[in-house]
Design a protein around this motif. Sequence first.
Motif, PDB file in Angstrom:
ATOM      1  N   ASP A   1       0.836  -1.193   0.000  1.00 20.13           N
ATOM      2  CA  ASP A   1       0.000   0.000   0.000  1.00 20.13           C
ATOM      3  C   ASP A   1       0.875   1.247   0.000  1.00 20.13           C
ATOM      4  O   ASP A   1       1.720   1.431   0.886  1.00 20.13           O
TER       5      ASP A   1
ATOM      6  N   THR B   1      -0.340   4.285   0.235  1.00 24.08           N
ATOM      7  CA  THR B   1      -1.022   5.373   0.925  1.00 24.08           C
ATOM      8  C   THR B   1      -0.133   5.938   2.032  1.00 24.08           C
ATOM      9  O   THR B   1       0.399   5.167   2.835  1.00 24.08           O
TER      10      THR B   1
ATOM     11  N   GLY C   1       0.673  -7.620   1.339  1.00 23.47           N
ATOM     12  CA  GLY C   1       1.056  -6.910   0.129  1.00 23.47           C
ATOM     13  C   GLY C   1       2.545  -7.093  -0.091  1.00 23.47           C
ATOM     14  O   GLY C   1       3.306  -7.255   0.871  1.00 23.47           O
TER      15      GLY C   1
END
Length: 335
Positions: free
Chosen positions: A73, A75, A268
């Motif tokens: 991720d 983010t 991930g």
Amino acid sequence: MKRRVASRLVPVRRAAFLLLLVACGSRTGLFVDGSGEEDNLPGVDAGRDGNVVPPKDAGRDSHIEPDALPPIDATPPRDANRTDCPDAEATLVYLITSANELYSFDPGSVAMKKIGNIACPANPGATPFSMAVDRKGIAYILFSDRGAGVDDGRLFRVSTANAACISTSFVPNQHGFLRFGMGFAANTVGPTETLYVAGSEQDNGATGLARIDIPSFKLSKVGNFRPDIGNAELTGTGDGRLYGFYADNTSSPAFIGEIDTQTGHIVGQTQMKTVTLGNGWAFAFWGGDFYMFTSPGGGFSTITRYRPSDNTEAVVGSVPTVVVGAGVSTCAPAQ
């Protein structure tokens, strides 16, 4: 970070790297955490943090499958709770080398400064294997004397202000965890945090994710990595994320994977294009980017920055000795 050197390293190759001697200001928050271990160090002052039974492993994946998981991720982390954070000096990345040298590294300016040589009371022949740094700027360093055929396996506390070292009450080989990578991650957004360790596959040691409670130094297993990874180094963030840096072997492309702190599952994974582990490796998250310290050959380490926001890799410097451990406070900048 972790060291994987089967024999003594070759003579140092003095790779070009700008070593900027940064003036060290006063530091707060070292070695006063109620653990009863703060009396033997000069010139330092303040520091800090189960038992999940993992499911029976039905089998271990023999290879990391880069296409089986989504990329990590990108983010940006949420802002952490910094109410208890010390001065900015404690939020640098700290490095330990195979030669017992402690450095600070400022990713913002790409400046390095040697703090000093550590002199921990480890077994003769033992050298640093891995390191983590808590949010107060205290380093925890695992020692190994693999070259001598017997592991030390002890954990020491080191001041990032002056490299002073003291023993901890950690008992080696708890639940089979003798060698491991380490990293602190905040609990949610802090201010509390947890020291996580990743078991090493070397010499049939325990694998998977575990926690070490501080100040009791009791280790508890979280769970097996799924898919299986080995010889991982860890780094965490101020908003509770935990990442591993690992590879199938020391010469194959490396991965960065996000690890679920409750299960040990890899949620991930992103494969690096240019980075292999080599003879020694370390790993840290700072300012939204990952910094990988690897020794592909010779007695030096390359510093590579991976930027998740645009999926780029860039060599930003080198260290004229082999880095085997890296640690950074969860108070460090998130972006």
